[in-house]
Design a protein around this motif. Sequence first.
Motif, PDB file in Angstrom:
ATOM      1  N   ILE A 179      -2.601 -11.621 -34.878  1.00 62.00           N
ATOM      2  CA  ILE A 179      -3.395 -12.775 -35.328  1.00 62.00           C
ATOM      3  C   ILE A 179      -4.091 -13.439 -34.148  1.00 62.00           C
ATOM      4  O   ILE A 179      -5.250 -13.858 -34.238  1.00 62.00           O
ATOM      5  CB  ILE A 179      -2.489 -13.778 -36.067  1.00 62.00           C
ATOM      6  N   LYS A 180      -3.393 -13.510 -33.014  1.00 61.75           N
ATOM      7  CA  LYS A 180      -3.960 -14.161 -31.824  1.00 61.75           C
ATOM      8  C   LYS A 180      -4.905 -13.245 -31.052  1.00 61.75           C
ATOM      9  O   LYS A 180      -5.590 -13.694 -30.133  1.00 61.75           O
ATOM     10  CB  LYS A 180      -2.837 -14.612 -30.893  1.00 61.75           C
ATOM     11  N   GLY A 181      -4.924 -11.954 -31.402  1.00 61.01           N
ATOM     12  CA  GLY A 181      -5.766 -11.006 -30.682  1.00 61.01           C
ATOM     13  C   GLY A 181      -5.195 -10.607 -29.336  1.00 61.01           C
ATOM     14  O   GLY A 181      -5.922 -10.151 -28.455  1.00 61.01           O
ATOM     15  N   GLU A 182      -3.876 -10.751 -29.157  1.00 63.12           N
ATOM     16  CA  GLU A 182      -3.228 -10.377 -27.913  1.00 63.12           C
ATOM     17  C   GLU A 182      -2.927  -8.882 -27.895  1.00 63.12           C
ATOM     18  O   GLU A 182      -2.774  -8.245 -28.940  1.00 63.12           O
ATOM     19  CB  GLU A 182      -1.929 -11.178 -27.730  1.00 63.12           C
ATOM     20  N   LYS A 183      -2.809  -8.313 -26.713  1.00 58.79           N
ATOM     21  CA  LYS A 183      -2.581  -6.879 -26.576  1.00 58.79           C
ATOM     22  C   LYS A 183      -1.108  -6.549 -26.783  1.00 58.79           C
ATOM     23  O   LYS A 183      -0.224  -7.254 -26.332  1.00 58.79           O
ATOM     24  CB  LYS A 183      -3.036  -6.390 -25.197  1.00 58.79           C
ATOM     25  N   ALA A 184      -0.875  -5.446 -27.479  1.00 56.59           N
ATOM     26  CA  ALA A 184       0.467  -4.887 -27.640  1.00 56.59           C
ATOM     27  C   ALA A 184       0.309  -3.381 -27.754  1.00 56.59           C
ATOM     28  O   ALA A 184      -0.571  -2.896 -28.463  1.00 56.59           O
ATOM     29  CB  ALA A 184       1.145  -5.451 -28.882  1.00 56.59           C
ATOM     30  N   ASP A 185       1.140  -2.624 -27.050  1.00 57.72           N
ATOM     31  CA  ASP A 185       0.958  -1.172 -26.995  1.00 57.72           C
ATOM     32  C   ASP A 185       1.405  -0.452 -28.257  1.00 57.72           C
ATOM     33  O   ASP A 185       0.901   0.627 -28.570  1.00 57.72           O
ATOM     34  CB  ASP A 185       1.709  -0.594 -25.792  1.00 57.72           C
ATOM     35  N   LEU A 186       2.377  -1.032 -28.978  1.00 53.36           N
ATOM     36  CA  LEU A 186       2.862  -0.393 -30.196  1.00 53.36           C
ATOM     37  C   LEU A 186       3.680  -1.391 -30.994  1.00 53.36           C
ATOM     38  O   LEU A 186       4.126  -2.413 -30.470  1.00 53.36           O
ATOM     39  CB  LEU A 186       3.706   0.839 -29.882  1.00 53.36           C
ATOM     40  N   ALA A 187       3.869  -1.082 -32.264  1.00 54.83           N
ATOM     41  CA  ALA A 187       4.713  -1.928 -33.105  1.00 54.83           C
ATOM     42  C   ALA A 187       6.177  -1.622 -32.818  1.00 54.83           C
ATOM     43  O   ALA A 187       6.537  -0.461 -32.628  1.00 54.83           O
ATOM     44  CB  ALA A 187       4.401  -1.664 -34.579  1.00 54.83           C
ATOM     45  N   PRO A 188       7.038  -2.631 -32.774  1.00 57.11           N
ATOM     46  CA  PRO A 188       8.463  -2.391 -32.504  1.00 57.11           C
ATOM     47  C   PRO A 188       9.095  -1.491 -33.575  1.00 57.11           C
ATOM     48  O   PRO A 188       8.768  -1.600 -34.759  1.00 57.11           O
ATOM     49  CB  PRO A 188       9.070  -3.798 -32.550  1.00 57.11           C
ATOM     50  N   LYS A 189       9.992  -0.624 -33.156  1.00 60.16           N
ATOM     51  CA  LYS A 189      10.648   0.287 -34.094  1.00 60.16           C
ATOM     52  C   LYS A 189      11.385  -0.475 -35.200  1.00 60.16           C
ATOM     53  O   LYS A 189      11.382  -0.054 -36.362  1.00 60.16           O
ATOM     54  CB  LYS A 189      11.622   1.198 -33.337  1.00 60.16           C
TER      55      LYS A 189
END
Length: 225
Positions: A5-15
């Motif tokens: 929602i904030k447009g922040e970077k994340a490499d993958l969704a948590p398992k």
Amino acid sequence: MVKSIKGEKADLAPKEYIEKLFDGEAENFEHHLVDQLHYCLPKKIGLLAVNLLQHLPVAEGKVALDLGCGTGLIGQALKPWVAEIHGVDLSKKMLDQAKKKEIYSQLVQGDILEFLEENHLNKNYHLITAVDVFVYLGVLEKLFSAVACRLAQAMKSVFLFSVELLEDDQVDYQLLPTGRYAHSLGYLKKLSAEHGFTVSHVEPTSIREERGQPVPGVIMVLNLS
């Protein structure tokens, strides 16, 4: 979801997020996805198989791996073209639904990258699929590398996957407000070249509907060079 929602970077969704999400959706998953969101990838993969996978005849030793297999919709589409299919998914309840279809000779609960890297079942696959899976992974370098290693010993091997399409080729991937990732064609072609793949087919497609609107994506077929 906050990062999306904030447009922040994340490499993958948590398992843990993926497992809990799909455990909760397992019993009604196919009805919701196919009937309400008009999910058409299994049908399109089945049609592709007729033209692109005929060099994988039903014969002893022709083994496919369905990454993120879910309830087995892709396995159903591919079953006529291979002798054996293995499936991997984080969600036990999704695997329970897949087991009922009696498609897979092996079903493993686990992370797809860990499965590939641990050489589980000690198999070299002729076909590896990851359909509607990369929407939960941003960075794909390790995944492409692991797939190439598992296909390396198989003649005429194929890597088939889908992505939600990111139009900006200057960006590799982006976490969308939906909590799903989109990838650019430029990024996917770069990864393909870096890991010894030849792109043999790119098919623009609608992945599903979101609020009544088609979600743009592509199906890609790669062969080891």
